[in-house]
Motif scaffolding. Structure first.
Motif, short mmCIF file in Angstrom:
data_model
loop_
_atom_site.label_atom_id
_atom_site.label_comp_id
_atom_site.label_asym_id
_atom_site.label_seq_id
_atom_site.Cartn_x
_atom_site.Cartn_y
_atom_site.Cartn_z
N THR A 1 48.90 -0.31 17.09
CA THR A 1 48.91 -0.42 18.55
C THR A 1 48.17 0.76 19.16
OG1 THR A 1 51.03 -1.60 18.53
CG2 THR A 1 50.38 -0.54 20.60
N VAL B 1 55.02 -2.21 30.14
CA VAL B 1 55.07 -3.02 28.93
C VAL B 1 55.85 -2.27 27.85
CG1 VAL B 1 53.73 -4.25 27.18
CG2 VAL B 1 52.79 -3.93 29.47
N VAL C 1 56.31 -2.31 23.92
CA VAL C 1 55.92 -2.82 22.60
C VAL C 1 57.05 -2.46 21.64
CG1 VAL C 1 54.25 -2.70 20.71
CG2 VAL C 1 53.46 -2.56 23.09
N LYS D 1 57.74 -6.57 30.77
CA LYS D 1 57.02 -7.39 29.80
C LYS D 1 57.28 -6.80 28.42
CE LYS D 1 52.23 -8.26 28.32
NZ LYS D 1 50.80 -8.09 28.67
N ALA E 1 56.18 -6.97 24.46
CA ALA E 1 55.32 -7.40 23.35
C ALA E 1 56.14 -7.20 22.09
CB ALA E 1 54.03 -6.59 23.32
N LEU F 1 56.00 -11.74 24.81
CA LEU F 1 54.79 -12.18 24.11
C LEU F 1 54.88 -11.75 22.65
CD1 LEU F 1 53.96 -12.16 27.16
CD2 LEU F 1 51.62 -11.77 26.37
N ILE G 1 54.01 -10.59 18.84
CA ILE G 1 53.01 -9.82 18.10
C ILE G 1 52.91 -10.29 16.65
CG2 ILE G 1 52.62 -7.52 17.07
CD1 ILE G 1 53.25 -6.28 19.72
N SER H 1 51.93 -15.29 17.26
CA SER H 1 50.76 -15.14 18.10
C SER H 1 49.81 -16.33 17.93
CB SER H 1 50.02 -13.84 17.76
OG SER H 1 48.85 -13.70 18.54
N ILE I 1 48.21 -7.84 18.19
CA ILE I 1 48.67 -6.75 19.05
C ILE I 1 47.83 -6.70 20.32
CG2 ILE I 1 48.85 -4.24 19.28
CD1 ILE I 1 49.40 -4.18 16.20
N ALA J 1 48.44 -9.67 22.71
CA ALA J 1 49.69 -9.56 23.48
C ALA J 1 49.53 -8.61 24.65
CB ALA J 1 50.82 -9.09 22.57
N LEU J 2 48.71 -7.58 24.49
CA LEU J 2 48.53 -6.59 25.54
C LEU J 2 47.51 -7.02 26.59
CD1 LEU J 2 48.51 -3.27 23.45
CD2 LEU J 2 50.38 -4.18 24.85
N TYR K 1 46.46 -10.44 27.15
CA TYR K 1 46.59 -11.83 27.59
C TYR K 1 46.66 -11.90 29.12
CZ TYR K 1 48.74 -16.33 28.56
OH TYR K 1 49.01 -17.58 29.07
#
Length: 389
Positions: free
Chosen positions: A18, A95, A97, A118, A120, A146, A148, A153, A268, A271-272, A274
């Motif tokens: 990431t 976000v 992660v 959000k 991920a 979302l 990963i 994915s 990865i 997802a970030l 999109y």
């Protein structure tokens, strides 16, 4: 405006990849929080490079080292798992992660979705343990989740633009390092053997889960909650080349698949970013060089963990939590060479048989189930060790 990222598990495989994405697109992303479990030295180096607002070291024994190493920088230093669940709620986070491994990822996921962040998600155990609860909270607080994981994915990417219902999810599996190993030979597998995955570079725990196919069982559970598809419409297909990451079949018989090299940077980054796709450095798949794709059904006699996952979904309640707790203990015992490879499934099976079942669990019920399943699994590990001696 930059997306402000809280990266949980920054020193692991997903975490470090990431940060590769963040390096490539520094104009789009800003790291505001980094967390690690034990690898405090790497956490410090990452903090020095990315200058987050805060860092958390889960193992409180290393708090002093991290605090002292970062004393000259304007970075808040916290310790403990509770601190991780707290920092994701901050106003400086857009976000989260979640790249934590195991049950440790559940509470940060719950905390993040309750704060409307959000997420991920690479921590599949959040949904294995408490998928019903997590997805209800995400809907209530309008917190997008979302995936990963490469497989999820791929499913997500295959669904973009579709409005028709899913007829079937085809979840692909490499088959792991023991795809063609006989049941008799599995009994003599070593830790080193199990850690040699043929296609993917992952952490030790997930690599062992891949070898037992428990990872694929967990992904079945994860897919059920992420995409709202019942277990009977999720099919696992062994695809040793790991090029087709998963597929979706629609009611007209059409099948959409996402293909690519086995590289986690792509899911990865997707997802970030999109719904956008941005350029990604790395090797491209060469169809002519591949030769052929092969597919076949998994062998649940040699790898019963996949069957355990479907049974947990059918039963519901705390079944997934029990399954996960037992697996974490059994895998750790194998990595510590306290039990053999095939004893992993025996420990899990016996724990499932003995564990308390709660049909409509609260968060406290999940905590109790996790504690109980680990204690029962440890008892089964000791029994296995005694038999070996």
């Amino acid at each position: 405006m930059k997306q402000r990222i809280a990266l949980l598990g920054s020193t692991g495989s997903i975490g470090t990849q990431t940060l590769d994405v963040v390096r490539q697109y520094g104009e789009l992303f800003e790291i505001t929080t980094l967390t690690a479990g034990n690898n405090w030295q790497l956490l410090v180096r990452q903090a020095e490079e990315f200058s987050p607002d805060s860092v958390v070291i889960a193992n409180k024994a290393y708090y002093g080292q991290v605090r002292d190493a970062l004393a000259s920088l304007p970075i808040k230093v916290y310790a403990g798992s509770d601190a991780i669940a707290q920092v994701v709620r901050g106003d400086g986070v857009d976000v989260v992660v979640n790249a934590l491994v195991g049950y440790a990822g559940l509470m940060p996921t719950v905390s993040a979705v309750q704060a409307g962040k959000k997420v991920a998600l690479a921590n599949k155990e959040s949904l294995v343990v408490a998928g019903d609860l997590v997805m209800r909270l995400a809907a209530e607080h309008r917190a997008p989740i979302l995936p990963i994981d490469s497989e999820h994915s791929a499913i997500f990417q295959s669904l973009v633009g579709e409005t028709s219902p899913i007829e079937k999810i085809l979840l692909t599996s490499s088959g792991g390092p023991f795809l063609h190993t006989s049941a008799a030979d599995l009994a003599t597998v070593t830790v080193e053997d199990a850690l040699r995955h043929p296609n993917w570079s992952m952490g030790a725990k997930i690599t062992i889960d891949s070898a037992t196919m428990m990872n694929k069982g967990f992904e079945v559970i994860e897919a059920r909650w992420l995409f709202g598809v019942p277990a009977e419409r999720i099919e696992v297909v062994v695809h040793p080349q790991s090029v087709i990451h998963s597929m979706v079949q629609f009611s007209d018989g059409a099948v959409k698949a996402q293909l690519g090299t086995p590289d986690m940077h792509l899911p990865i980054q997707y997802a970030l970013t999109y719904p956008q796709r941005l350029p990604l450095d790395g090797r491209r798949f060469d169809f002519a060089a591949c030769g052929q794709f092969t597919f076949f059904a998994p062998d649940t006699d040699r790898f019963p963990t996949l069957r355990f996952a479907y049974e947990a979904l059918e039963r519901g309640g705390t079944s997934g939590c029990t399954l996960n707790g037992a697996n974490e203990v059994a895998v750790r015992a194998f990595l510590e060479r306290r039990i053999g490879f095939t004893e992993i499934t025996r420990v899990i099976s016996r724990t499932i048989e003995r564990a308390t079942f709660v049909a409509r669990p609260t968060l406290d019920d999940y905590r109790a189930s996790d504690t109980e399943s680990r204690a029962l699994a440890e008892e089964e590990v000791l029994r296995s060790a005694c038999r070996r001696d």
